[in-house]
Write a protein that holds these residues in place. Structure first.
Motif, short mmCIF file in Angstrom:
data_model
loop_
_atom_site.label_atom_id
_atom_site.label_comp_id
_atom_site.label_asym_id
_atom_site.label_seq_id
_atom_site.Cartn_x
_atom_site.Cartn_y
_atom_site.Cartn_z
N UNK A 548 -12.58 -20.11 0.37
CA UNK A 548 -11.57 -19.48 -0.48
C UNK A 548 -10.47 -18.84 0.37
N UNK A 549 -10.88 -18.14 1.42
CA UNK A 549 -9.88 -17.53 2.31
C UNK A 549 -9.04 -18.61 2.99
N UNK A 550 -9.68 -19.71 3.37
CA UNK A 550 -8.95 -20.80 4.02
C UNK A 550 -7.90 -21.37 3.08
N UNK A 551 -8.26 -21.52 1.79
CA UNK A 551 -7.31 -22.05 0.81
C UNK A 551 -6.12 -21.11 0.64
N UNK A 552 -6.39 -19.80 0.61
CA UNK A 552 -5.30 -18.82 0.46
C UNK A 552 -4.39 -18.82 1.69
N UNK A 553 -4.99 -18.87 2.87
CA UNK A 553 -4.21 -18.92 4.10
C UNK A 553 -3.38 -20.20 4.15
N UNK A 554 -3.99 -21.31 3.74
CA UNK A 554 -3.28 -22.58 3.71
C UNK A 554 -2.13 -22.56 2.73
N UNK A 555 -2.32 -21.89 1.57
CA UNK A 555 -1.24 -21.80 0.58
C UNK A 555 -0.05 -21.03 1.15
N UNK A 556 -0.35 -19.94 1.86
CA UNK A 556 0.73 -19.17 2.49
C UNK A 556 1.44 -20.00 3.56
N UNK A 557 0.65 -20.78 4.31
CA UNK A 557 1.25 -21.60 5.36
C UNK A 557 2.17 -22.66 4.77
N UNK A 558 1.72 -23.32 3.68
CA UNK A 558 2.56 -24.34 3.04
C UNK A 558 3.79 -23.72 2.40
N UNK A 559 3.68 -22.46 2.01
CA UNK A 559 4.83 -21.77 1.42
C UNK A 559 5.76 -21.18 2.46
N UNK A 560 5.46 -21.38 3.72
CA UNK A 560 6.31 -20.88 4.79
C UNK A 560 6.15 -19.40 5.09
#
Length: 804
Positions: A548-560
């Motif tokens: 879950x944390x990985x998904x949230x971090x990935x979402x922030x990364x994709x959002x710049x």
């Protein structure tokens, strides 16, 4: 002087890993009518051990003219009923008709015989006939006694016949037998079997003098309905009231502890057993082994297993089935091999565990040997065996063998169809999976989930969404497994409107958002560019694992938003979530995309501290991080000091950085290293060609293009997709095949006019072709991203062109 016959209270079944143990039933003594002794010349019914012997004695009695004797008929009917087979009960019914036709005054015998016949049919599994015999009994004017109701209630319990059982309960009250402990115990047992534990408790509370059967019946009822904590609490209350439990009570409570997952509580029960002097038998050892394995103490379970001198088939099956559930297939097969050498002959439960273990290990040859054993011993007609063989063969990549097993199955259940479908899906054979799915006579939620999951696994995201819509049209309500696959499809399609609709569907239908589904939703919104919704879902999660944390971090990364991604990473560490290699990859990617060089290097250096050795992908992230920041020399030094040989992906990341900063010298070196790593892909050659073109080295460009031609490489055109009104449209550069191409062209023209009026001058160096400036400008205007934007603009703006 009256003789006696032993009858038993209804058997109490208890939950167990494999087979329910036989209850140590309380022996009841029922008066039998006075019977004349049989003629010594005819032999004795008591000595008859088989139906054939009874029939022979029956024939002798008939020849000697003794069959009309009511006492002899009574004994004969009781013996036939005791056998408990359909054939013996058929003879019992014929003899009973003779008895009723010839009887003079045998009112005491008739009730006994009705009870014998009811009990015999219940044992034989003909529950309906047992109940009808009770009806005939009342029609004949024969009054039931306190032995009739336990036998009838046993038939109702075994057939889970709640309605008629309640009527019998009413009859016991009307006839005044509800105060009899034997009848009351039977009612507790009956309600427990039917899952009506509250009714069982009411009857139990009304029993004045409760015995061990009363308590055990209720404990078993609670355990059967997964009310394990109540079952264990009832046991300790029973002990407090001075009732000594029997082995069935102990086994039931231990089994409840096993399902409850409480080893300490089970050992408290064992402490009582040790102090009570109750001896351990095979059934109790089996329950203990099952409990320890279910509670994660496999070593303790195997210690008991090896200490047990009399290891029966049930014990072996318990150990193997638990090993299979724990994912320890090799250990299960080791126990099986020991069983073949020292233990009893395997049965279908054994073979089921062995086939499943073979499938998990991918041991095709051993699985085939099991298949041969199944055929030799006539076990192929058991559905679970066939389904397991299908699963084993598909996991071994032998789809043709799986199809052969399936075709030869006489009873193809929906589980059989799903097993074959899942096998094709697992092997990535979507076409065969679709064929099975279309042929299925019926489909359940598992069928739909398997098909949707197979399509998502093979990146057929639009097809997966279409199957999901078909599922809705057929009135099938999705579950969390369905929505995980749908969320993945939406995320990879980048379809935000569809993603929002998916989230609303989940909330509307009350689908439980477990950790896995919530994680998929976070990832879905992140891929669709809606980081706000992604974090909204993340913040709602009650339990967050590292995924879950990985998904949230990935979402922030994709959002710049690399800064927020790093903050989430450290927040995860503060909450003592153990990071894995994947989350490090996600946070390093976030640092790379947002230029957080110092933070990225610090996080990379901390990996060893968290017990994770960096993989090649993490080194690739650092090369990308340094390269994007323009630190090409540092990136090259980092590559040269790597503890493993850099692969093509590492050099590709470096080559990409060389392109950004137009360093053709380093790019040439990277290209040479890529060629040596056997990673000579089309994209890399195109990238190298572009770098040479930027530098004006057209001879080198030509060499690269000739190399691509010699190798048969073709550049796959880039594509862009956009979602308008819930429909995803995809374009490639220069694409003119879209149905809305006309209005798209008009909007492209308007966009070009407005950009020119605003002072925009296109960078024609991006078009690396030997064509004139006007042609280059036209090619830029037909870029896939511009086509996607033009279509969306035209559809939303009503296709109006205002530039001319």
């Amino acid at each position: 002087m009256a003789s006696t016959i032993v009858v038993f209270s209804p058997p109490l079944t208890i939950p167990s890993a494999t087979y329910p143990p036989i209850l140590n039933t309380r022996i009841q003594i029922q008066s039998e009518p006075i019977l004349d002794k049989l003629n010594p010349k005819t032999g004795s019914l008591k000595s008859c051990k088989s139906l054939q012997e009874i029939k022979q004695l029956h024939g002798q009695l008939t020849k000697q003219g003794l069959i009309g004797n009511s006492a002899i008929l009574t004994k004969l009917i009781a013996k036939y009923s005791e056998m408990g087979s359909s054939e013996s009960l058929e003879y019992a019914q014929k003899a009973f008709k003779i008895f009723k036709h010839n009887r003079e005054d045998c009112s005491s015998s008739i009730t006994y015989l009705y009870n014998s016949l009811i009990r015999g049919n219940s044992v034989a599994g003909d529950f309906r006939e047992a109940i009808l015999l009770y009806v005939d009994m009342l029609s004949d004017g024969v009054e039931p006694d306190n032995y009739t109701f336990p036998f009838v209630l046993s038939a109702c319990a075994k057939s889970l016949n709640l309605f008629e059982g309640i009527q019998f309960h009413g009859s016991t009250v009307k006839m005044g037998y509800h105060g009899d402990v034997f009848v009351s115990n039977s009612l507790v047992y009956y309600y427990g079997e039917c899952g009506e534990t509250d009714s069982a408790r009411k009857v139990f509370d009304e029993i004045r003098e409760r015995n061990v059967v009363s308590w055990t019946s209720l404990i078993c009822g609670y355990a059967r309905r997964d009310r394990h904590q109540e079952a264990v609490s009832l046991f300790f209350k029973m002990v407090e009231e001075g009732i000594e439990p029997n082995e069935v009570t102990i086994v039931s409570v231990i089994s409840a502890c096993a399902k409850f997952g409480d080893k300490d509580l089970a050992e408290r029960v064992l402490d009582y057993v040790g102090g009570s002097g109750l001896k351990f038998n095979a059934v109790m050892v089996n329950a203990l082994v099952d409990m320890y394995m279910k509670c994660g103490a496999a070593d303790k379970a195997m210690q008991l297993f090896h200490e047990c001198r009399d290891r029966n088939l049930v014990l072996y099956n318990t150990v193997m089935s638990n090993y299979v559930k724990l994912g320890k297939a090799k250990e299960a097969l080791d126990v099986f091999c020991e069983m073949l050498e020292f233990g009893p002959k395997p049965d279908r439960v054994t073979i089921l565990s062995v086939i499943t273990s073979s499938a998990e290990l991918g041991d095709f040859r051993f699985g085939m040997q099991c298949h041969a054993y199944v055929l030799r011993n006539g076990l192929e007609n058991w559905d679970n065996i066939g389904n397991s063989l299908i699963d084993m063969y598909t996991k071994s990549g032998k789809q043709e063998w799986a199809c052969r097993v399936f075709d030869q199955m006489s009873n193809k259940t929906i589980v059989s169809w799903n097993s074959l479908l899942a096998g094709f899906a697992r092997n990535g054979d979507v076409e065969s999976a679709q064929g099975v799915f279309d042929e299925m006579p019926e489909r359940n939620i598992v069928s739909w989930n398997t098909m949707i999951g197979a399509l998502v696994q093979q990146s057929f995201f639009r097809d997966a969404i279409e199957v999901f819509h078909c599922m809705q049209n057929e009135g099938i309500i999705a579950d969390d497994v369905t929505m995980v696959s749908v969320a993945l499809a939406c995320g990879y399609l980048g379809a935000l409107d569809l993603a929002k609709w998916t989230y609303n569907y989940i909330e509307k239908h009350g689908i439980q958002c477990n950790t896995r589904l919530s994680t998929s939703l976070v990832d879905m919104f992140g891929r669709c560019g809606d980081t706000q919704s992604a974090m909204k879902v993340f913040d709602k999660m009650k339990e967050r694992d590292v995924s879950a944390w990985t998904a949230a971090i990935g979402a922030m990364a994709m959002g710049g938003n690399g800064k927020r991604a790093v903050e989430l990473f450290y927040e995860m560490l503060r909450q003592e979530i153990v990071p894995d290699a994947v989350v490090f990859s996600a946070v390093l990617t976030a640092c790379s995309h947002t230029g957080l060089v110092e933070q990225g290097m610090h996080i990379f250096d901390s990996m060893e501290k968290h017990g994770i050795t960096p993989h090649i992908v993490h080194y690739g992230c650092i090369v990308d991080l340094l390269g994007r920041a323009g630190l090409l020399n540092e990136a090259l030094d980092f590559i040269n000091t790597m503890p493993m040989d850099p692969n093509g992906e590492i050099w590709s990341a470096f080559l990409g950085a060389c392109r950004i900063y137009k360093n053709e010298k380093m790019a040439t070196h990277a290209a040479e290293m890529i060629t040596k790593s056997a990673n000579d892909k089309t994209g890399i050659q195109v990238l190298l060609s572009n770098i040479y073109a930027y530098a004006g080295k057209w001879d080198d460009v030509a060499k690269v293009r000739l190399h691509m031609k010699a190798k048969g490489m073709k550049k796959i055109p880039g594509s862009s997709s956009i979602e308008v009104n819930g429909v995803v449209h995809e374009f490639t550069s220069g694409d003119e095949s879209h149905p809305e191409n006309g209005v798209t062209a008009l909007m492209l023209h308007e966009m070009t006019c407005r950009l020119r009026d605003a002072g925009y001058v296109p960078d024609l160096t991006n078009v690396l072709l030997g064509v004139d400036e006007q042609e280059k400008e036209f090619l830029l205007s037909r870029h896939s991203e511009k086509l996607a934007i033009a279509l969306a603009s035209s559809l939303l703006a009503g296709n109006a062109c205002t530039c001319c």
